[in-house]
Design an enzyme around this catalytic site. Structure first.
Site, PDB file in Angstrom:
ATOM      1  N   ASP A 172       0.855  -1.188   0.000  1.00 29.89           N
ATOM      2  CA  ASP A 172       0.000   0.000   0.000  1.00 29.89           C
ATOM      3  C   ASP A 172       0.890   1.237   0.000  1.00 29.89           C
ATOM      4  O   ASP A 172       1.779   1.359   0.857  1.00 29.89           O
ATOM      5  CB  ASP A 172      -0.890   0.033   1.244  1.00 29.89           C
ATOM      6  CG  ASP A 172      -1.933  -1.084   1.264  1.00 29.89           C
ATOM      7  OD1 ASP A 172      -1.923  -1.910   0.334  1.00 29.89           O
ATOM      8  OD2 ASP A 172      -2.740  -1.118   2.199  1.00 29.89           O
ATOM      9  N   ASP A 175     -15.738  -3.391  -0.140  1.00 30.23           N
ATOM     10  CA  ASP A 175     -15.273  -3.050   1.205  1.00 30.23           C
ATOM     11  C   ASP A 175     -16.499  -2.909   2.088  1.00 30.23           C
ATOM     12  O   ASP A 175     -17.364  -2.068   1.831  1.00 30.23           O
ATOM     13  CB  ASP A 175     -14.466  -1.750   1.169  1.00 30.23           C
ATOM     14  CG  ASP A 175     -13.277  -1.848   0.213  1.00 30.23           C
ATOM     15  OD1 ASP A 175     -12.699  -2.939   0.115  1.00 30.23           O
ATOM     16  OD2 ASP A 175     -12.946  -0.841  -0.433  1.00 30.23           O
TER      17      ASP A 175
END
Length: 241
Positions: free
Chosen positions: A10, A131
């Site tokens: 990330d 998500d």
């Protein structure tokens, strides 16, 4: 059935980081994204999950850096690009960079017609990131709500989505174990493949996910567990075989 593992890198402000529950400002810095990605490739990864957090949060992007990682490592590993892909320009940039697969998230919630068109056009090169908080979808860097999970899946299934990347936001970066029930519910409702993301903290978590292979959970993203050295990638790959 084996499980494909995708170590995550990330990227925020040019650095490899991990967030807690996807919250901006909660990051732990792990240095160079390229070095992180190369470490996982050299340890045997066949896929890397590469995320542009700035693009996801709308605070800029790390596109040039991600393109360089794909360029340098793309002949040795498959790269799944994620973060801020919500229109033709961002999707084209990700595909042109050489990503094997691109995750779209917010876009699927905010612009269903566009999402349907890219799923039809690119097939299995596009995955949709779901998500989730409870059974509600979280949108744009997880800061907004985006509707009911199963209603959204019904639409995405109808337009031919072939893969979902399912993250329980409450679990992500918390090392508290994956949400096996959520993964089961999603996999049982769709013919699409499912990638598990969030909460994996020990090898037994991977064993539990692997048991869902027969209903379509064929892969898992590893983040904090690897960076916090809960186990090595080699150990995880052995379990996933």
């Amino acid at each position: 059935m084996s499980l494909t593992l995708l170590p995550a890198v990330d990227v925020r402000d040019g650095k490899a980081v991990r967030l807690r529950q996807g919250e901006s400002g909660s990051e732990t810095d792990y240095g160079s994204p390229f070095e992180a990605a190369r470490t996982w490739v050299e340890a045997g990864a066949e896929w890397i999950h590469l995320v542009d957090l700035d693009a996801a949060f709308g605070t800029g992007n790390n596109r040039d850096q991600l393109r360089e990682i794909v360029h340098e490592l793309g002949d040795r590993v498959n790269i799944e690009l994620s973060g801020g892909v919500r229109d033709d320009a961002s999707l084209d940039a990700a595909l042109e960079a050489g990503a094997a697969r691109v995750n779209i998230g917010t876009a699927a919630l905010e612009n269903p017609d566009w999402t349907a068109s890219v799923i039809k056009k690119y097939g299995d090169r596009v995955a949709v990131g779901l998500d989730v908080r409870g059974h509600t979808l979280a949108a744009r860097g997880w800061t907004r709500e985006g509707g009911d999970l199963f209603e959204t899946m019904k639409f995405l299934d109808s337009v031919g989505c072939l893969r979902y990347v399912v993250t329980d936001v409450a679990k992500d970066g918390m090392m508290s174990g994956p949400n096996i029930q959520l993964l089961s519910e999603v996999a049982e409702r769709t013919d699409a493949k499912v990638t598990a993301s969030g909460g994996i903290s020990k090898l037994d978590d991977l064993r539990a996910i692997k048991e869902l292979a027969e209903i379509g959970v064929d892969s898992a993203i590893l983040g904090k567990s690897l960076y916090a050295r809960a186990f090595t990638l080699q150990e995880a790959l052995e379990v996933a075989k």
